[in-house]
Design a protein around this motif. Structure first.
Motif, PDB file in Angstrom:
ATOM      1  N   ALA A 351     -39.342  10.445  63.902  1.00 49.20           N
ATOM      2  CA  ALA A 351     -38.897  10.086  62.551  1.00 49.20           C
ATOM      3  C   ALA A 351     -37.441   9.637  62.570  1.00 49.20           C
ATOM      4  CB  ALA A 351     -39.080  11.270  61.608  1.00 49.20           C
ATOM      5  N   ALA A 352     -36.619  10.311  63.374  1.00 50.46           N
ATOM      6  CA  ALA A 352     -35.199   9.954  63.459  1.00 50.46           C
ATOM      7  C   ALA A 352     -35.030   8.550  64.029  1.00 50.46           C
ATOM      8  CB  ALA A 352     -34.453  10.975  64.331  1.00 50.46           C
ATOM      9  N   LEU A 353     -35.806   8.229  65.067  1.00 51.29           N
ATOM     10  CA  LEU A 353     -35.707   6.899  65.670  1.00 51.29           C
ATOM     11  C   LEU A 353     -36.207   5.816  64.729  1.00 51.29           C
ATOM     12  CD1 LEU A 353     -36.814   7.643  69.342  1.00 51.29           C
ATOM     13  CD2 LEU A 353     -34.518   7.111  68.511  1.00 51.29           C
ATOM     14  N   GLY A 354     -37.069   6.209  63.796  1.00 48.43           N
ATOM     15  CA  GLY A 354     -37.535   5.254  62.810  1.00 48.43           C
ATOM     16  C   GLY A 354     -36.427   4.766  61.894  1.00 48.43           C
ATOM     17  N   LEU A 355     -35.313   5.507  61.862  1.00 47.71           N
ATOM     18  CA  LEU A 355     -34.172   5.120  61.034  1.00 47.71           C
ATOM     19  C   LEU A 355     -33.272   4.110  61.727  1.00 47.71           C
ATOM     20  CD1 LEU A 355     -33.149   8.675  59.756  1.00 47.71           C
ATOM     21  CD2 LEU A 355     -34.530   6.971  58.541  1.00 47.71           C
ATOM     22  N   LEU A 356     -33.412   3.998  63.047  1.00 53.42           N
ATOM     23  CA  LEU A 356     -32.510   3.152  63.822  1.00 53.42           C
ATOM     24  C   LEU A 356     -33.254   1.988  64.462  1.00 53.42           C
ATOM     25  CD1 LEU A 356     -30.354   5.825  65.673  1.00 53.42           C
ATOM     26  CD2 LEU A 356     -29.516   4.192  63.999  1.00 53.42           C
ATOM     27  N   ASN A 357     -32.592   0.884  64.567  1.00 51.35           N
ATOM     28  CA  ASN A 357     -33.137  -0.287  65.256  1.00 51.35           C
ATOM     29  C   ASN A 357     -32.598  -0.299  66.683  1.00 51.35           C
ATOM     30  OD1 ASN A 357     -34.203  -2.799  65.916  1.00 51.35           O
ATOM     31  ND2 ASN A 357     -32.421  -3.880  65.119  1.00 51.35           N
TER      32      ASN A 357
END
Length: 422
Positions: A351-357
């Motif tokens: 979920a955290a990586l979903g916030l970053l490109n």
């Protein structure tokens, strides 16, 4: 190079709201007319009130990001204590070298091969325009390869007897073009003797005790930093990046402080966020934002998280430089920096990586430890946990020796320690 401990300063006021307090001390370096030609900067440990002499360009990064340049530096030279472990750090890219003097310490061991091994880094720094300063050990025969690079040589009057000083001054005059600085000058007699030997620059209590400056530092919100990182990764337009900066006054504040610092050597103050973004460039802006992110954390998360993430990032970066390209090393740094993103944000990693490109190879390494970056992350974690089996497997996959890994780990720890002090 050591400096005199600064006298006790008044205890800083407790940080409140979005502000924290950075403690930076400076001591003047003067000429024979007692005109100030520069200042040496060093960190003041907030917990003990003691001066730490190991500060380096990371202190410079903090000072320029958070403190008014005119208040701290004016238009004088800036002398910064360095360590060999951090001279290759990315923070030097944030500085205009014209006014920066890097104080290079002697090595713990003075074998000729060690001195020669450091020579390319020192030469490259000087070619980029940085000034280099050394203490009197650079006049020893073991350091002969370094001596032509010296712009300044510091002579410590607290450890050099008058006859030793006289010999060193004569030797330096014959074998180098460096300007000599007498440091730890505490009496009129010491000043008169040093000046009589032909020394023209001085530092010490006789002229000025270190002055402590408290800089109020704004801490940007995690959400805005993440949004900034995404925009930079997407190579968004300057206008889009500017809009993100406008959302968080602390981000805008820190960026404008950095750009308007003496380290950039600009003739006119920059008040436009657009100009600041263009001057810094996307690559430097990304690294700045990533490091800034490690200083923020979700409520309840331990303060050591940022330090651990920085150690991982730097270790992985250093090891990648042994086997791959600079571009790969940049991705390794990003992988390490964001390897604790789930804990920092208080949510599952996916979920955290979903916030970053982030690049696909970085995501694969963070989620599944895949590829070379995955092996590097495994190795970094094994170093933390003393997991010999995981260490051996990852080292074998990467074709790295234990000595390469251990040296890089020590360098990464030193680099991260100094960053976390700020």
């Amino acid at each position: 190079m050591s400096t005199q401990a600064a006298p006790d300063a008044a205890t800083a006021a407790s940080a409140s709201g979005p502000f924290a307090v950075a403690m930076i001390a400076r001591q003047a370096i003067v000429n024979t007319q007692q005109a100030v030609i520069g200042h040496e900067l060093f960190n003041r440990a907030r917990s003990s009130g003691e001066h730490t002499a190991t500060s380096d360009v990371l202190l410079m990064f903090t000072a320029l990001s958070h403190t008014g340049a005119e208040e701290l530096l004016g238009n004088k030279l800036i002398f910064i204590n360095c360590t060999h472990e951090t001279l290759a750090g990315g923070h030097l890219d944030l500085l205009n070298p014209d006014k920066v003097v890097l104080e290079i310490p002697p090595l713990g061991h003075t074998a000729v091969d060690e001195v020669n091994a450091r020579l390319p880094i020192l030469s490259a720094l000087r070619e980029r325009g940085f000034h280099l300063a050394f203490n009197h050990t650079v006049l020893e025969s073991a350091y002969a390869p370094w001596l032509p690079l010296a712009d300044y040589i510091k002579l410590d009057l607290s450890v050099l007897a008058p006859d030793q000083l006289a010999v060193l001054v004569r030797y330096a005059g014959r074998h180098s073009k460096a300007e000599l600085i007498a440091e730890k000058v505490e009496t009129a007699q010491q000043y008169d003797f040093a000046a009589g030997q032909g020394i023209a620059l001085f530092q010490g209590y006789w002229f000025a005790r270190p002055a402590v400056i408290e800089a109020r530092v704004l801490t940007p919100a995690q959400a805005c930093i993440i949004e900034l990182i995404n925009k930079v990764r997407q190579q968004a337009s300057t206008e889009e990046i500017e809009e993100v900066l406008k959302k968080d006054p602390s981000l805008a504040f820190n960026l404008l402080r950095l750009i308007n610092s003496a380290g950039f050597g600009l003739q006119h103050e920059i008040t436009s966020l657009r100009q600041a973004v263009l001057l810094l460039g996307l690559k430097k802006l990304f690294r700045w934002a990533a490091l800034l992110f490690t200083a923020t954390r979700a409520s309840g998360a331990p303060s050591s998280l940022g330090h651990t993430a920085v150690v991982r990032g730097r270790l992985m970066e250093l090891l990648t430089l042994e086997i791959l390209s600079q571009e790969d090393a940049d991705q390794a740094f990003v992988t390490g920096i964001f390897s604790l993103l789930d804990v920092m944000l208080g949510m599952p990693m996916e979920a955290a990586l979903g916030l970053l490109n982030l690049p696909a190879v970085v995501v694969a390494a963070l989620l599944r430890h895949e590829g070379t970056l995955g092996d590097l992350l495994t190795l970094a974690q094994a170093c933390e946990m003393n997991d010999d089996a995981a260490f051996d497997r990852a080292a074998h996959n990467l074709r790295l020796t234990s000595s390469q890994i251990n040296l890089a780990h020590l360098q990464a720890l030193a680099w991260a320690d100094q960053f976390s002090e700020q």
